[in-house]
Design a protein around this motif. Structure first.
Motif, PDB file in Angstrom:
ATOM      1  N   LEU A 233      43.240  38.472  40.591  1.00  0.00           N
ATOM      2  CA  LEU A 233      44.138  38.232  39.463  1.00  0.00           C
ATOM      3  C   LEU A 233      44.109  39.403  38.494  1.00  0.00           C
ATOM      4  CD1 LEU A 233      46.006  36.017  38.137  1.00  0.00           C
ATOM      5  CD2 LEU A 233      44.019  35.473  36.722  1.00  0.00           C
ATOM      6  N   GLU A 234      42.917  39.915  38.213  1.00  0.00           N
ATOM      7  CA  GLU A 234      42.790  41.067  37.320  1.00  0.00           C
ATOM      8  C   GLU A 234      43.566  42.261  37.857  1.00  0.00           C
ATOM      9  OE1 GLU A 234      38.642  41.826  36.646  1.00  0.00           O
ATOM     10  OE2 GLU A 234      38.406  40.024  35.420  1.00  0.00           O
ATOM     11  N   ALA A 235      43.517  42.482  39.171  1.00  0.00           N
ATOM     12  CA  ALA A 235      44.245  43.595  39.772  1.00  0.00           C
ATOM     13  C   ALA A 235      45.751  43.410  39.612  1.00  0.00           C
ATOM     14  CB  ALA A 235      43.879  43.718  41.253  1.00  0.00           C
ATOM     15  N   MET A 236      46.222  42.181  39.699  1.00  0.00           N
ATOM     16  CA  MET A 236      47.656  41.909  39.567  1.00  0.00           C
ATOM     17  C   MET A 236      48.143  41.984  38.123  1.00  0.00           C
ATOM     18  SD  MET A 236      48.502  38.800  42.141  1.00  0.00           S
ATOM     19  CE  MET A 236      46.947  38.071  42.571  1.00  0.00           C
ATOM     20  N   LEU A 237      47.304  41.575  37.178  1.00  0.00           N
ATOM     21  CA  LEU A 237      47.764  41.433  35.797  1.00  0.00           C
ATOM     22  C   LEU A 237      47.277  42.508  34.837  1.00  0.00           C
ATOM     23  CD1 LEU A 237      47.503  37.558  35.266  1.00  0.00           C
ATOM     24  CD2 LEU A 237      49.464  38.916  36.037  1.00  0.00           C
ATOM     25  N   SER A 238      46.342  43.352  35.241  1.00  0.00           N
ATOM     26  CA  SER A 238      45.853  44.402  34.347  1.00  0.00           C
ATOM     27  C   SER A 238      46.948  45.422  34.109  1.00  0.00           C
ATOM     28  CB  SER A 238      44.627  45.096  34.935  1.00  0.00           C
ATOM     29  OG  SER A 238      43.541  44.213  34.930  1.00  0.00           O
ATOM     30  N   LEU A 239      47.092  45.804  32.865  1.00  0.00           N
ATOM     31  CA  LEU A 239      48.113  46.785  32.516  1.00  0.00           C
ATOM     32  C   LEU A 239      47.725  48.157  33.047  1.00  0.00           C
ATOM     33  CD1 LEU A 239      48.879  45.536  28.937  1.00  0.00           C
ATOM     34  CD2 LEU A 239      50.392  45.454  30.917  1.00  0.00           C
ATOM     35  N   PRO A 240      48.697  48.946  33.478  1.00  0.00           N
ATOM     36  CA  PRO A 240      48.421  50.284  34.008  1.00  0.00           C
ATOM     37  C   PRO A 240      47.703  51.148  32.977  1.00  0.00           C
ATOM     38  CG  PRO A 240      50.720  49.690  34.340  1.00  0.00           C
ATOM     39  CD  PRO A 240      50.110  48.635  33.472  1.00  0.00           C
ATOM     40  N   GLY A 241      46.810  51.975  33.477  1.00  0.00           N
ATOM     41  CA  GLY A 241      46.094  52.901  32.614  1.00  0.00           C
ATOM     42  C   GLY A 241      44.871  52.302  31.952  1.00  0.00           C
ATOM     43  N   LEU A 242      44.682  51.014  32.124  1.00  0.00           N
ATOM     44  CA  LEU A 242      43.506  50.366  31.543  1.00  0.00           C
ATOM     45  C   LEU A 242      42.656  49.798  32.662  1.00  0.00           C
ATOM     46  CD1 LEU A 242      45.005  48.310  28.596  1.00  0.00           C
ATOM     47  CD2 LEU A 242      43.795  50.468  28.464  1.00  0.00           C
ATOM     48  N   GLN A 243      41.381  49.914  32.498  1.00  0.00           N
ATOM     49  CA  GLN A 243      40.478  49.281  33.443  1.00  0.00           C
ATOM     50  C   GLN A 243      40.347  47.822  33.050  1.00  0.00           C
ATOM     51  OE1 GLN A 243      39.107  50.528  36.172  1.00  0.00           O
ATOM     52  NE2 GLN A 243      40.182  52.442  35.810  1.00  0.00           N
ATOM     53  N   PRO A 244      40.407  46.911  34.009  1.00  0.00           N
ATOM     54  CA  PRO A 244      40.190  45.519  33.640  1.00  0.00           C
ATOM     55  C   PRO A 244      38.806  45.347  33.034  1.00  0.00           C
ATOM     56  CG  PRO A 244      40.714  45.729  35.988  1.00  0.00           C
ATOM     57  CD  PRO A 244      40.613  47.108  35.417  1.00  0.00           C
ATOM     58  N   ILE A 245      38.747  44.580  31.973  1.00  0.00           N
ATOM     59  CA  ILE A 245      37.469  44.314  31.320  1.00  0.00           C
ATOM     60  C   ILE A 245      36.989  42.966  31.825  1.00  0.00           C
ATOM     61  CG2 ILE A 245      36.331  43.892  29.117  1.00  0.00           C
ATOM     62  CD1 ILE A 245      38.530  45.716  27.892  1.00  0.00           C
ATOM     63  N   PRO A 246      35.878  42.947  32.565  1.00  0.00           N
ATOM     64  CA  PRO A 246      35.388  41.668  33.083  1.00  0.00           C
ATOM     65  C   PRO A 246      35.152  40.687  31.943  1.00  0.00           C
ATOM     66  CG  PRO A 246      34.136  43.493  34.001  1.00  0.00           C
ATOM     67  CD  PRO A 246      35.003  44.053  32.914  1.00  0.00           C
ATOM     68  N   ILE A 247      35.612  39.477  32.131  1.00  0.00           N
ATOM     69  CA  ILE A 247      35.410  38.443  31.143  1.00  0.00           C
ATOM     70  C   ILE A 247      33.914  38.116  31.117  1.00  0.00           C
ATOM     71  CG2 ILE A 247      36.062  36.102  30.441  1.00  0.00           C
ATOM     72  CD1 ILE A 247      38.402  38.111  30.506  1.00  0.00           C
ATOM     73  N   CYS A 248      33.356  38.085  29.947  1.00  0.00           N
ATOM     74  CA  CYS A 248      31.918  37.854  29.780  1.00  0.00           C
ATOM     75  C   CYS A 248      31.527  36.479  30.313  1.00  0.00           C
ATOM     76  CB  CYS A 248      31.545  37.973  28.315  1.00  0.00           C
ATOM     77  SG  CYS A 248      29.819  37.660  27.990  1.00  0.00           S
ATOM     78  N   THR A 249      30.541  36.455  31.157  1.00  0.00           N
ATOM     79  CA  THR A 249      30.073  35.183  31.690  1.00  0.00           C
ATOM     80  C   THR A 249      28.999  34.557  30.813  1.00  0.00           C
ATOM     81  OG1 THR A 249      28.481  36.332  33.090  1.00  0.00           O
ATOM     82  CG2 THR A 249      30.593  35.780  34.078  1.00  0.00           C
ATOM     83  N   ALA A 250      28.567  35.296  29.781  1.00  0.00           N
ATOM     84  CA  ALA A 250      27.526  34.769  28.904  1.00  0.00           C
ATOM     85  C   ALA A 250      27.998  33.525  28.169  1.00  0.00           C
ATOM     86  CB  ALA A 250      27.089  35.829  27.909  1.00  0.00           C
ATOM     87  N   ALA A 251      29.263  33.529  27.736  1.00  0.00           N
ATOM     88  CA  ALA A 251      29.805  32.370  27.016  1.00  0.00           C
ATOM     89  C   ALA A 251      29.825  31.149  27.919  1.00  0.00           C
ATOM     90  CB  ALA A 251      31.204  32.677  26.507  1.00  0.00           C
ATOM     91  N   ARG A 252      30.161  31.366  29.177  1.00  0.00           N
ATOM     92  CA  ARG A 252      30.200  30.247  30.123  1.00  0.00           C
ATOM     93  C   ARG A 252      28.803  29.710  30.385  1.00  0.00           C
ATOM     94  NH1 ARG A 252      32.924  29.795  36.062  1.00  0.00           N
ATOM     95  NH2 ARG A 252      33.445  27.641  35.801  1.00  0.00           N
ATOM     96  N   ALA A 253      27.827  30.610  30.507  1.00  0.00           N
ATOM     97  CA  ALA A 253      26.457  30.184  30.790  1.00  0.00           C
ATOM     98  C   ALA A 253      25.877  29.396  29.617  1.00  0.00           C
ATOM     99  CB  ALA A 253      25.590  31.408  31.083  1.00  0.00           C
TER     100      ALA A 253
END
Length: 159
Positions: A137-157
């Motif tokens: 999904l990140e590959a499909m929706l990330s805007l060009p020129g920006l690296q996708p920023i992984p969503i922090c899993t700390a909040a989920r944990a």
């Protein structure tokens, strides 16, 4: 059961914003990535802003962002914002119900129970749950020129 196009687009907008958290995203970028009409998206964006799921900025540098962290946006709440205004069946609208079976039919009770289960399941999911560690999904929706920023899993944990 079928979701409306607006509800489906609302989820796409929210996921797009979640995948691009450090950027104000624009309607045309979402339309292109999600194969949607900008006019239809405008109506959805208006509702999302009115319901405080996103914040919008007008003008040349305008666009939108999530109004709060993705782990605080419940999928069930989003669906209710778009679907709850529409009665699921005729008998759910007391003002327009003309069903001759209304006084004896138990089907409405069964539908009510099923809807509660449906929303109950969605209430346990957040936008973060849909995008977190979802590299496709990140590959499909990330805007060009920006690296996708992984969503922090700390909040989920921490939940």
């Amino acid at each position: 059961m079928r979701l409306t196009t607006r509800t489906n687009l609302a989820m796409r907008v929210l996921m797009f914003c979640a995948v691009n958290p450090d950027r104000t995203v624009r309607k045309h970028e979402i339309a292109e990535a999600c194969n949607a009409s900008e006019n239809h998206l405008a109506q959805v964006i208006n509702t999302l802003a009115h319901e405080d799921f996103i914040t919008t900025l007008r003008g040349r540098a305008g666009g939108m962002k999530l109004a709060r962290p993705p782990e605080q946006i419940g999928v069930g709440n989003v669906l209710r914002a778009f679907e709850a205004r529409l009665p699921f069946a005729e008998c759910f609208d007391t003002e327009t119900n003309t069903c001759p079976l209304r006084d004896a039919c138990l089907f409405r009770d069964a539908l009510s129970e099923a809807l509660e289960a449906f929303y109950g399941t969605l209430d346990r999911k957040t936008i973060a749950d849909l995008v977190e560690n979802n590299t496709a999904l990140e590959a499909m929706l990330s805007l060009p020129g920006l690296q996708p920023i992984p969503i922090c899993t700390a909040a989920r944990a921490a939940r």
